[in-house]
Design a protein around this motif. Structure first.
Motif, PDB file in Angstrom:
ATOM      1  N   PRO A  71       0.808  -1.225   0.000  1.00 19.82           N
ATOM      2  CA  PRO A  71       0.000   0.000   0.000  1.00 19.82           C
ATOM      3  C   PRO A  71       0.845   1.282   0.000  1.00 19.82           C
ATOM      4  O   PRO A  71       0.404   2.317  -0.501  1.00 19.82           O
ATOM      5  N   ALA A  72       2.062   1.191   0.576  1.00 20.69           N
ATOM      6  CA  ALA A  72       2.930   2.375   0.624  1.00 20.69           C
ATOM      7  C   ALA A  72       3.574   2.662  -0.736  1.00 20.69           C
ATOM      8  O   ALA A  72       4.070   3.770  -0.961  1.00 20.69           O
ATOM      9  N   LEU A  73       3.592   1.678  -1.606  1.00 16.96           N
ATOM     10  CA  LEU A  73       4.354   1.814  -2.852  1.00 16.96           C
ATOM     11  C   LEU A  73       3.486   1.909  -4.110  1.00 16.96           C
ATOM     12  O   LEU A  73       3.954   2.396  -5.151  1.00 16.96           O
ATOM     13  N   ILE A  74       2.278   1.428  -4.047  1.00 17.87           N
ATOM     14  CA  ILE A  74       1.441   1.432  -5.259  1.00 17.87           C
ATOM     15  C   ILE A  74       1.187   2.873  -5.703  1.00 17.87           C
ATOM     16  O   ILE A  74       0.870   3.746  -4.900  1.00 17.87           O
ATOM     17  N   GLY A  75       1.406   3.101  -6.998  1.00 16.18           N
ATOM     18  CA  GLY A  75       1.275   4.447  -7.564  1.00 16.18           C
ATOM     19  C   GLY A  75       2.600   5.190  -7.660  1.00 16.18           C
ATOM     20  O   GLY A  75       2.714   6.175  -8.379  1.00 16.18           O
ATOM     21  N   ALA A  76       3.641   4.703  -6.948  1.00 13.83           N
ATOM     22  CA  ALA A  76       4.952   5.376  -6.967  1.00 13.83           C
ATOM     23  C   ALA A  76       5.713   5.018  -8.243  1.00 13.83           C
ATOM     24  O   ALA A  76       5.438   3.997  -8.884  1.00 13.83           O
ATOM     25  N   ASP A  77       6.697   5.875  -8.582  1.00 17.30           N
ATOM     26  CA  ASP A  77       7.571   5.597  -9.723  1.00 17.30           C
ATOM     27  C   ASP A  77       8.667   4.628  -9.265  1.00 17.30           C
ATOM     28  O   ASP A  77       9.486   4.981  -8.403  1.00 17.30           O
ATOM     29  N   PRO A  78       8.722   3.415  -9.824  1.00 17.52           N
ATOM     30  CA  PRO A  78       9.717   2.434  -9.358  1.00 17.52           C
ATOM     31  C   PRO A  78      11.141   2.801  -9.739  1.00 17.52           C
ATOM     32  O   PRO A  78      12.089   2.185  -9.239  1.00 17.52           O
ATOM     33  N   LEU A  79      11.310   3.805 -10.593  1.00 14.70           N
ATOM     34  CA  LEU A  79      12.666   4.187 -11.005  1.00 14.70           C
ATOM     35  C   LEU A  79      13.324   5.151 -10.006  1.00 14.70           C
ATOM     36  O   LEU A  79      14.396   5.677 -10.276  1.00 14.70           O
ATOM     37  N   ASP A  80      12.693   5.330  -8.857  1.00 10.98           N
ATOM     38  CA  ASP A  80      13.263   6.157  -7.779  1.00 10.98           C
ATOM     39  C   ASP A  80      13.609   5.285  -6.564  1.00 10.98           C
ATOM     40  O   ASP A  80      13.061   5.485  -5.469  1.00 10.98           O
ATOM     41  N   PRO A  81      14.502   4.324  -6.691  1.00 17.51           N
ATOM     42  CA  PRO A  81      14.738   3.414  -5.554  1.00 17.51           C
ATOM     43  C   PRO A  81      15.234   4.121  -4.300  1.00 17.51           C
ATOM     44  O   PRO A  81      14.913   3.709  -3.187  1.00 17.51           O
ATOM     45  N   GLU A  82      15.992   5.202  -4.456  1.00 16.81           N
ATOM     46  CA  GLU A  82      16.489   5.914  -3.268  1.00 16.81           C
ATOM     47  C   GLU A  82      15.325   6.562  -2.502  1.00 16.81           C
ATOM     48  O   GLU A  82      15.222   6.449  -1.278  1.00 16.81           O
ATOM     49  N   ARG A  83      14.427   7.234  -3.248  1.00 18.87           N
ATOM     50  CA  ARG A  83      13.292   7.881  -2.583  1.00 18.87           C
ATOM     51  C   ARG A  83      12.415   6.835  -1.874  1.00 18.87           C
ATOM     52  O   ARG A  83      11.991   7.020  -0.735  1.00 18.87           O
ATOM     53  N   LEU A  84      12.206   5.702  -2.549  1.00 23.41           N
ATOM     54  CA  LEU A  84      11.345   4.666  -1.968  1.00 23.41           C
ATOM     55  C   LEU A  84      12.047   3.967  -0.809  1.00 23.41           C
ATOM     56  O   LEU A  84      11.396   3.531   0.152  1.00 23.41           O
TER      57      LEU A  84
END
Ligand code: MG
Length: 364
Positions: A71-84
């Motif tokens: 739920p914390a990650l859905i909708g996020a851009d997966p190409l930002d691993p540092e931000r995530l």
């Protein structure tokens, strides 16, 4: 690109041989390993694969991945691993930082780097820097406490015949004199030129660790791994100052912060982060930079199929531990050539879990 869903599953894989180390504390040798697997799906049709490993807590990790992280990650851009990475680390810091939460986060981070490689059509080791296309390995699955000296020597010769740089032996019997006797006999049978490391898996107190370290120095041991409990930074600093044999550790540390405490205290010579315990590739990159600045080589713990990207992508990562515990899970695993593990050339991590393995070994 957006993350559309995250699915996790749990595999229980049989080990090639039963294994006992000093961590077993007299329990029966282990015969299987758990592998939590996560797939991160996106709106462009690309899927990232990540995974971790454990002997217990696998179902809890799968639950964290699906119930809390997704739920914390859905909708996020997966190409930002540092931000995530920062998002997950801080959102779950009350139950994280070290242990199964950061291990589950490591699996997510591997999947994001896998996706980044697939999006760029490049293997991850190239994204990290591409320092080389293969890395030396040492044989690590042939020195268990439950194996006889003859069995250890036989396994060692197989590794050495394949061109590996050396072997690692478990030590940490209830009676330490058994370890001295075994290592001495193995040294005699293999010869003085063979590279041999020993691993006590945190077994000893300071006086025993010091006494054993002096024995291992006499036997020409390449490194002395996890002599004492991993929380004892000061004890390792004293031990390191007293011994000439290099101290190796890091597999039971949970982040760059815990590793930095060892570096600051001059308590470790060879640093062994486990990419699936410290927070994935994002954190392993930071650890490698810290170690490079401290002039301490990195030798990643286990997980050679993912860590080959660290060893071939970053400076200061000297080699890998050849332990094929998870190899059978992958449709295509990195190949061993002349004692070197070759970096995959396909995009991302170059790994997919074989469908027949999921069918046969899925337990959750
Ligand atoms: Mg170890």
């Amino acid at each position: 690109m957006q993350i559309t869903s995250i699915k996790a599953l749990l595999l229980k894989l049989p080990l090639d041989r039963p294994v006992a180390s000093s961590v077993s504390r007299g329990a029966r040798p282990l015969t299987s390993i758990m592998m939590p697997v996560v797939h991160v799906h996106t709106d462009v049709g690309l899927t990232g694969l990540g995974y971790a490993w454990c002997f217990s807590g696998g179902k809890a990790m799968v639950s964290l991945l699906e119930e809390d992280f997704a739920p914390a990650l859905i909708g996020a851009d997966p190409l930002d691993p540092e931000r995530l990475w920062q998002e997950l680390y801080w959102r779950f810091q009350g139950i994280g930082r070290h242990g199964l939460t950061i291990q589950a986060q490591s699996a997510i981070d591997l999947a994001l780097w896998d996706l980044k490689g697939k999006a760029c059509q490049q293997p991850v080791y190239k994204l990290l820097g591409g320092t080389r296309d293969r890395t030396p390995v040492y044989g690590s699955d042939g020195g268990w406490l439950n194996m006889s000296v003859d069995e250890v020597v036989c396994a060692a010769r197989e590794y050495l015949d394949q061109g590996m740089r050396g072997i690692k032996l478990k030590v940490g019997h209830a009676d330490p004199s058994i370890d001295v006797d075994r290592v001495r006999r193995i040294r005699e049978l293999l010869g003085d030129d063979v590279w041999i490391a020993v691993d006590a898996n945190q077994k000893w107190d300071f006086p025993t660790a010091l006494r054993m370290g002096r024995e291992f120095e006499q036997l020409g041991i390449a490194w002395y791994e996890e002599p004492m409990i991993c929380e004892d930074v000061g004890g390792h600093a004293r031990l390191s100052a007293a011994l000439d044999v290099p101290i190796a550790l890091g597999e039971t540390l949970g982040s760059r912060f815990e590793i930095d405490a060892y570096l600051q205290a001059d308590a470790v010579d060879i640093v062994q982060p486990d990419v699936t315990r410290v927070g994935g590739i994002t954190e392993a990159v930071r650890i490698a930079a810290l170690c490079e600045a401290a002039h301490r080589p990195v030798e990643p713990h286990l997980m050679m199929e993912a860590s080959v990207h660290l060893a071939c992508g970053l400076p200061g990562v000297d080699g890998l531990e050849y332990m094929p515990w998870l190899t059978s899970a992958f449709a295509e695993a990195p190949q061993l050539e002349d004692g070197h593990l070759v970096a995959p050339q396909s995009p991302g991590l170059g790994l997919e879990v074989a469908a027949h393995v999921i069918e046969r070994h899925r337990i959750g």
